[in-house]
Design an enzyme around this catalytic site. Structure first.
Site, short mmCIF file in Angstrom:
data_model
loop_
_atom_site.label_atom_id
_atom_site.label_comp_id
_atom_site.label_asym_id
_atom_site.label_seq_id
_atom_site.Cartn_x
_atom_site.Cartn_y
_atom_site.Cartn_z
N HIS A 92 9.93 -26.14 0.54
CA HIS A 92 9.58 -27.24 -0.06
C HIS A 92 8.59 -26.99 -0.96
O HIS A 92 7.67 -27.99 -1.43
CB HIS A 92 9.19 -28.39 1.01
CG HIS A 92 10.54 -28.93 1.77
ND1 HIS A 92 11.16 -29.78 1.52
CD2 HIS A 92 10.65 -28.23 3.03
CE1 HIS A 92 12.17 -29.72 2.35
NE2 HIS A 92 12.06 -28.84 3.24
N GLU A 116 0.84 -1.17 -0.03
CA GLU A 116 -0.01 0.25 0.02
C GLU A 116 0.69 1.11 0.03
O GLU A 116 0.45 2.29 -0.72
CB GLU A 116 -0.92 0.00 1.16
CG GLU A 116 -2.09 0.14 0.86
CD GLU A 116 -3.46 0.16 2.19
OE1 GLU A 116 -3.03 0.39 2.96
OE2 GLU A 116 -4.55 -0.17 1.88
N LYS A 164 -13.32 0.90 -2.19
CA LYS A 164 -14.06 1.23 -1.12
C LYS A 164 -15.27 2.11 -1.48
O LYS A 164 -16.19 1.44 -1.07
CB LYS A 164 -13.23 1.82 0.00
CG LYS A 164 -12.45 1.10 0.98
CD LYS A 164 -11.84 2.25 1.88
CE LYS A 164 -11.91 1.66 3.31
NZ LYS A 164 -11.18 2.37 4.28
O1 LIG Z 1 -9.21 2.01 9.93
P1 LIG Z 1 -9.88 2.05 8.86
O2 LIG Z 1 -10.46 3.46 8.64
O3 LIG Z 1 -11.17 1.29 9.29
O4 LIG Z 1 -9.34 1.40 7.53
C1 LIG Z 1 -8.80 0.30 7.66
C2 LIG Z 1 -8.18 0.09 6.08
O5 LIG Z 1 -9.02 0.64 5.38
C3 LIG Z 1 -8.32 0.69 3.99
O6 LIG Z 1 -8.23 -0.42 3.22
C4 LIG Z 1 -6.88 1.41 3.81
O7 LIG Z 1 -6.34 1.58 2.62
C5 LIG Z 1 -5.84 0.70 4.82
O8 LIG Z 1 -4.85 1.38 4.98
C6 LIG Z 1 -6.60 0.91 6.16
O9 LIG Z 1 -5.87 0.12 7.14
#
Ligand SMILES: O=P(O)(O)OC[C@H]1O[C@H](O)[C@H](O)[C@@H](O)[C@@H]1O
Length: 430
Positions: free
Chosen positions: A292, A271, A403
């Site tokens: 292995h 990331e 997201k």
């Molecule tokens: O802590 P939050 O806001 O729930 O985010 C959780 C995760 O969300 C996303 O996938 C980001 O790319 C991550 O870097 C982050 O750790």
């Protein structure tokens, strides 16, 4: 903690780097270190994570979780950086409190875990920096309902770690839940040494002061030369090798207890550095098991890999019993630890002999202090690599895209990314 770069040198392996190359790179490390130090002094987003060894207050974390007396288990509900740091620590260290993670929304896995727990003696540790991540909030709603169905007061068993605002903060305030704040300027994948990673460890009774002390020892070694800092040595060499086509980095600890560490490392590396067409794809491997299976590819496949071998130099050991089978006599009188070490050294030598660069990272023990060193060093290595590659280490726009698309699909708002899902091409063969 030490990092041995011997097997990335061109004297040890063809396709390695020369000492002159490392010395030239060192001038750039000095500039990058200067930038990192300025970022840390100004508590800039991301750089602030490297200040955590002295900014995190272990007493505040212990106080916040102290109301949970003698739990049988802790379930951390979070995803990505809000789960992997805590999981790395609790999976590596032994405790009487069982630690579990709901970091996926696979319904069968969620149900299986909840059915297996004594919810009345379980602590639910909900973690989300943004307080809006769909997977985390959905899982938490499911856990809440499971507790209510089991006659358990969920508000009595729940602990929240989140930002100053957001859905989760509102919920914590509404129900007067014990809570901690995610520190400003610390992205999820760099948050293991903060409230985010340490609360679960504290609930499990681990020595979180020692974790921070190990991290502080690596922090104290950051300097303007890669030859003085194990963290920078690793970051600089990984970058140099990526520039030479080693676009994959196989993280291969020789300790089962560090298996989750490789997952944490994968998020950190992927990331942070996967941007602008650049990056080094993290692979997860485990020694000696994957000798292995995957080692064939690492030694004889495309010349595109750095292999990072990690081990602890001290550990509990188990003697191998003597045997009267002639072919196995060499094993008797030795130990599983000696065998593991022999496998480790054989692997690095075999890779070097085949022209495959590899780095050896050693900590004394897989304990709180050693983990603090290792985790901090990998974070600093990653930040340095990002500076050398000139990428924006602390953002993740590609992840945010997905997201938004998922949220749009679920009717959580109008997101143009969701349209791309609807417009998917199909070429179905049945
Ligand atoms: O802590 P939050 O806001 O729930 O985010 C959780 C995760 O969300 C996303 O996938 C980001 O790319 C991550 O870097 C982050 O750790």
């Amino acid at each position: 903690m030490q990092v041995d770069l011997g097997n990335v040198l061109d004297t040890a392996t063809v396709h390695g780097v020369s000492r002159e190359t490392l010395e030239r790179l060192d001038a750039r490390v000095a500039d990058a270190h200067d930038r990192i130090e300025r970022g840390r002094e100004a508590s800039e987003h991301g750089y602030e994570a490297l200040n955590l060894p002295s900014r995190t207050d272990p007493d505040a974390i212990r106080d916040a979780v102290s109301r949970f007396d003698d739990p049988s288990a802790v379930v951390t509900v979070g995803i990505g950086g809000s789960a992997l740091g805590a999981a790395t620590l609790t999976d590596a260290l032994e405790s009487d409190v069982d630690a579990y993670y709901l970091d996926n929304v696979d319904p069968e896995a969620v149900e299986e875990l909840l059915d297996s727990l004594d919810l009345a003696s379980t602590v639910v540790n909900v973690v989300s920096r943004s307080g809006t991540t769909a997977e985390t909030l959905a899982n938490f709603l499911v856990v809440q309902e499971a507790m209510a169905d089991a006659g358990v007061d969920w508000a009595d068993r729940t602990f929240v770690t989140t930002g100053e605002e957001g859905n989760l903060r509102d919920l914590a305030e509404k129900h007067d839940l014990p809570s901690l704040s995610v520190p400003d300027g610390v992205p999820g994948r760099f948050s293991v040494l903060s409230t985010v990673g340490l609360a679960a460890a504290a609930i499990c009774g681990h020595d979180i002061d020692a974790i921070l002390e190990g991290a502080a020892a690596q922090e104290a070694q950051l300097s303007d030369s890669l030859f003085d800092s194990p963290a920078y040595a690793y970051g600089a060499v990984s970058y140099a090798l990526a520039e030479r086509g080693m676009l994959q980095n196989a993280m291969m600890p020789y300790a089962e207890s560090l298996e989750t560490f490789s997952e944490w490392f994968a998020q950190l590396w992927a990331e942070s550095l996967g941007k602008d067409g650049l990056g080094q794809t993290p692979l997860r491997a485990l020694g000696a098991t994957d000798q292995h299976s995957q080692l064939q590819l690492y030694r004889a496949g495309p010349r595109d890999k750095l292999v990072t071998l990690v081990r602890a130099t001290e550990r509990e050991d188990v003697a191998i019993p003597e045997t009267d089978l002639d072919g196995l006599a060499y094993l008797g009188g030795s130990s599983l630890g000696e065998l593991l070490d022999a496998e480790f050294e054989a692997t690095e030598a075999s890779l070097a002999a085949a022209g495959r660069p590899n780095v050896r990272i050693e900590i004394d023990r897989v304990d709180e202090y050693g983990l603090g060193e290792l985790l901090y060093a990998m974070e600093a290595a990653c930040v340095l690599y990002g500076e050398l590659a000139n990428v924006d280490t602390f953002v993740q726009p590609a992840v945010e895209w997905g997201k938004r698309a998922a949220r749009g699909l679920l009717g959580g708002g109008d997101f143009e990314e969701a349209d791309a899902v609807a417009e998917k091409e199909r070429l179905v063969i049945e």
